[in-house]
Enzyme design. Structure first.
Site, short mmCIF file in Angstrom:
data_model
loop_
_atom_site.label_atom_id
_atom_site.label_comp_id
_atom_site.label_asym_id
_atom_site.label_seq_id
_atom_site.Cartn_x
_atom_site.Cartn_y
_atom_site.Cartn_z
N GLU B 238 -0.27 57.44 34.17
CA GLU B 238 1.11 57.85 33.90
C GLU B 238 1.44 57.46 32.46
OE1 GLU B 238 3.74 55.70 36.57
OE2 GLU B 238 2.23 54.17 36.85
N LYS B 240 3.14 55.53 29.43
CA LYS B 240 3.69 54.19 29.19
C LYS B 240 5.02 54.39 28.48
CE LYS B 240 2.92 49.61 27.34
NZ LYS B 240 4.36 49.47 27.42
N GLU B 288 11.30 51.68 35.02
CA GLU B 288 11.64 51.59 33.61
C GLU B 288 13.03 52.16 33.37
OE1 GLU B 288 8.85 50.55 31.78
OE2 GLU B 288 9.44 50.87 29.69
#
Lengths: 365, 544
Positions: B238, B240, B288
């Site tokens: 995935e 970052k 995130e």
């Protein structure tokens, strides 16, 4: 000081006394060199003749090589050179270290070399020599530098050694090979009678100290007994040995370093030793101020280290003071890294600095 | 406090991990639980609000020790730590008298933190000064140092929280990971809390308590993943994200957003908070926080998110300009059950199901479907234009571990941007870098002038630092307090992650994470880059 040429002034070869035509601790070869003590940043080879205090001659001969011509004076003995009279007086720094007194037509200068005021069983104690101009070292000239007694530090070292012994570890203590190592051995002699192992660089200097009658713990050289169990032993090595393959044999050892810089936690951590022992052969802040006061000097010139700080502080206290630029390295350079005379600093030479102490000095290029 | 001072000294006097753990364990076992609780608090890096500012302390110090202000400043510059400077100068001050505040030497750690230090909070300026300087005079240097550190909130002991957990887990006879989990989140350092910490079973599960974060290890920028990681099929990939790592907890009817630094930031991101409320009870996400406008293809740069970070209650306008959303990539708890031991693949599947109907502020971090290493490497090459830092590579069957456990999770960042700049200022560092010039300011050319573009502290080897320190001392043009202006001769290659406009800097740009990559002794100052070249980097970044 009047407008005449100062009695001692810095040149590109070192501190020079024109009236006697000699240099003090020159960093380049000269005709006649007067040497305060045998550390590498003060005693360099290549000069035609040397004069030093007699207790330090054997160390100096070793440093300068057998072919160097070294003449000696007892402490306090006077000799006329050119138009001046010189004598050597104990500086309490290392064995044979001296302040150099120069008298010219009633005016007296004393060049301290490196000195300390704390008692040290390996050398004669510092002698206060009254003078008009005192050239002082300034390695540790900040009020954060105050030394515990050598005796107390020796007890700390012994406690550390005992703890490591109890836990089956070796103790490796890094000390400058000339002076500090022997001081530790002599201080410890009052507390224990166990043997200490020495790195090869420390052995010959320690022998010279023994020959001079200094009482120290019994010692053996590490290299002669390479395949032994080092658990519980104390080993003294120069700081340069840290991190070298030589250290591998002491796997798991606790490491310590003896230096005035160890007064600061940041310095201790940066160097990566387990323990820092505050032991210096230089004067601490109170020692510098006390000495300057006791000499009764009208003028103080500071060399190496934090000379700006000392100069500014003295001026604010109403003392006439200035900085003398030299290549003396102080505690970091003593007996370890000798400064290559080919570096830019040496090429740029030295100049007397009477500028405001708040601006930092930099080499003229 | 005496016992804590001894512990501190022991921890400080050894580099051996085993010895440190043993010293902490012995301390925890021997002091009253109330002191032990506070010691855990301090040793694990928690800090209280600063009670006295540095400027105030310096002023008090100068008056208390009687040295001129410049000498105190010079001393501070050499020591690199204010509390230590205070301890050293007070110990050496001629009028120093021990014991004039009888008994202060034996005040316990807990009493310092619960009674003595908080008493400053309501005191007026003069009595604050009197109190603190009286402590300095009465305490031995070791305690004066620690008390000053505690009162500035800044005691760093040099033991990691994992190490504290190791000492406690040995004492309590529970696994270290369990102890690390118990030390997370909100807790009050009390005797009861400490006793609970050591209990065999965790009696009081606090709803807000986060799990310890699992941290990825860096994979070299030029690594060959087929060699380093093996089969592509074993790995999930995935992006970052260049945002804020956050653990989101939905428990007890509430939700909590924790950052990696264990700061509770729930109220700062009301749009995310509202979205989390739609989740079922008893789940925890690893995720995130990103600044992201609705409809945009990619996140706003980190510099935009920065505008939200410090804002406790963001206003409507700021929320419109910089809306924040959450991208989740892992599910640590579901229906109240700890899922961390389950394979990642399974956790991801459940996570995807959970977020199926979630509001837009709560998204799923997509997987990259490039199904071999070469195509994944190609995708990574597009990172900069997509505003991400590179790739995350996680093993499909990996559990969610504690801390930086190597092997299962890797971050594979893109090569940083670089420029060549001239050093113009140097400042002494702090702590272990005190009295060495280690903090540098770098500049690039604008016509005949050098314009500062970045400050950098890290990247040089210790030997290079020492050599550069000597050079700096010999080539100083002028001193401004602790800062030296040096001859503009030394060129360094700086690496940085990104570049943004900045009105605060004279150069008009701000670099993200600048650090020194190489000392370019082969270059002269004229070989350094120009501001125009730096601005071109910025435009290049924006064009993408």
């Amino acid at each position: 000081m009047d407008a005449r040429q100062p009695l001692v002034r810095p040149t590109d070869h070192g501190l020079y006394c024109a009236a006697g035509d000699f240099y003090i601790d020159p960093w380049r070869p000269v005709g006649r060199a007067l040497i305060t003590h045998a550390h590498a940043d003060h005693a360099r080879h290549g000069s035609r003749s040397y004069l030093a205090a007699s207790p330090g001659v054997s160390l100096l001969q070793r440093r300068l090589g057998a072919d160097s011509r070294i003449d000696a004076l007892a402490y306090g003995e006077r000799r006329r050179i050119g138009e001046v009279e010189v004598s050597f007086h104990p500086a309490g720094h290392v064995l044979g270290s001296a302040q150099i007194r120069i008298e010219h037509r009633g005016e007296v200068w004393v060049v301290s070399g490196d000195y300390k005021r704390d008692p040290d069983p390996t050398c004669a104690p510092f002698e206060v020599v009254p003078c008009n101009t005192f050239v002082t070292e300034a390695t540790f000239s900040l009020p954060i530098y105050v030394w515990p007694s050598g005796e107390r530090v020796a007890r700390e070292i012994l406690e550390w050694w005992d703890l490591n012994r109890a836990e089956g570890r070796a103790s490796v203590l890094f000390c400058y090979a000339l002076g500090k190592a022997q001081r530790v051995l002599a201080e410890l002699a009052g507390l224990t009678d166990r043997s200490v192992f020495l790195h090869g660089a420390v052995t010959p200097l320690t022998k010279l100290y023994r020959r001079a009658g200094i009482e120290m713990l019994p010692t053996e050289q590490v290299d002669l007994r390479t395949r032994r169990d080092w658990a519980g032993e104390l080993v003294i090595a120069p700081p340069g040995a840290a991190g070298t393959p030589w250290m591998r044999r002491f796997r798991g050892a606790s490491t310590g370093f003896c230096s005035g810089w160890m007064r600061l936690r940041g310095q201790r951590r940066r160097r990566g030793f387990d323990r820092g022992f505050v032991l210096s052969d230089h004067a601490d802040w109170p020692g510098l101020l006390r000495t300057i006061r006791e000499t009764g000097a009208e003028r103080v010139l500071a060399t190496h280290g934090q000379s700006d700080t000392l100069v500014r502080y003295l001026r604010e206290q109403g003392v006439e003071a200035g900085a003398l630029e030299t290549l003396f390295a102080g505690e970091d350079g003593a007996a370890e890294a000798s400064i290559d005379p080919g570096t830019d600093a040496a090429a740029a030479g030295a100049s007397i600095s009477e500028r405001g102490a708040s601006t930092d000095r930099h080499e003229p290029s | 406090m005496k016992a804590f001072a001894r512990l501190y000294e022991t921890l400080d006097a050894t580099n051996s991990t085993t010895a440190r753990v043993a010293a902490m364990r012995a301390y925890f076992a021997s002091v009253p639980p109330r002191d032990a609780a506070w010691a855990v608090y301090v040793l694990s890096g928690r800090r209280q609000r600063r009670l006295v500012g540095a400027a105030e302390l310096r002023d008090w110090l100068q008056r208390a020790c009687g040295y001129p202000a410049w000498l105190v400043e010079d001393s501070y510059a050499a020591v690199g730590d204010l509390a230590e400077t205070i301890a050293l100068l007070m110990a050496a001050a001629p009028e120093h008298v021990h014991g004039c505040d009888a008994g202060v030497d034996s005040v316990s750690l807990a009493d310092w933190l619960e009674l003595r230090l908080p008493s400053l909070r309501d005191a007026d300026a003069e009595s604050r000064q009197q109190l603190v300087t009286a402590w300095w005079r009465a305490l031995d240097p070791a305690q004066a140092f620690l008390v000053t550190k505690l009162l500035t909130g800044g005691l760093r002991v040099g033991v990691s929280r994992a190490l504290v957990a190791r000492a406690l887990s040995g004492l309590a006879d529970v696994p270290q990971a369990t102890m690390q989990h118990r030390l997370m989140g909100r807790w009050q350092p009390t005797a009861t809390w400490f006793e609970g910490l050591l209990a065999a079973a965790d009696a009081r599960a606090e709803p807000s308590r986060p799990y310890p974060f699992f941290l990825a290890s860096p994979l070299e920028a030029d690594a060959d993943p087929s060699v380093a990681l093996g089969q592509r099929g074993d790995w999930l990939a995935e992006w970052k994200w260049d945002g804020i790592r956050a653990q989101c907890i939905r428990r007890g009817g509430e939700c909590f957003i924790w950052t990696r630094g264990e700061e509770l930031v729930t109220e700062r991101y009301p749009e995310v908070q509202a979205a989390l409320q739609t989740l079922p009870e008893g789940c925890v996400l690893d995720s995130e926080l990103l600044a992201w406008r609705p409809g945009d293809r990619q996140a706003l740069p980190f510099s935009a998110l920065q505008r939200r970070i410090g804002r406790l209650k963001p206003g409507k306008r700021l929320r419109e300009e910089v809306p924040v959303r959450l991208l989740a990539y892992d599910l640590l708890e579901f229906a109240g059950a700890d899922l961390r031991a389950a394979p990642l693949q399974e956790r991801r599947e459940r996570l995807a199901g959970l977020l199926d109907d979630a509001p837009p502020a709560l998204g799923l971090s997509p997987l990259l479907d490039a199904d071999d290493w070469p195509s994944l490497t190609e995708a990574r090459a597009r990172s900069r234009e997509l505003g991400v830092e590179g790739l995350m590579l996680k093993r499909h069957d990996s559990p969610y571990q504690v801390g930086r456990a190597r092997g299962d999770w890797w971050k594979w960042k893109i090569e940083p941007l670089t420029l060549d700049a001239v050093m113009i200022y140097a400042q002494a560092g702090h702590g272990r870098r005190a009295s060495l010039y280690t903090d540098y300011t770098f500049a690039v050319w604008q016509d005949e002038d050098l314009v500062p573009v970045a400050k950098a502290y890290s990247g040089l080897a210790d030997t290079e630092i020492v050599r550069l320190d000597r050079w700096i001392r010999k080539h100083t043009l002028e001193r401004f307090g602790p800062v030296r202006q040096v001859e503009p001769l030394q060129v360094f290659e700086l690496a940085f992650e990104g570049i943004a406009h900045s009105a605060r800097h004279r150069s008009g740009v701000a670099l993200r994470f600048p650090r020194i990559r190489r000392w370019r002794e082969d270059l002269g100052p004229k070989d350094a880059d120009s501001l125009a070249q730096v601005q071109a980097l910025l435009e290049g970044q924006e064009r993408d």
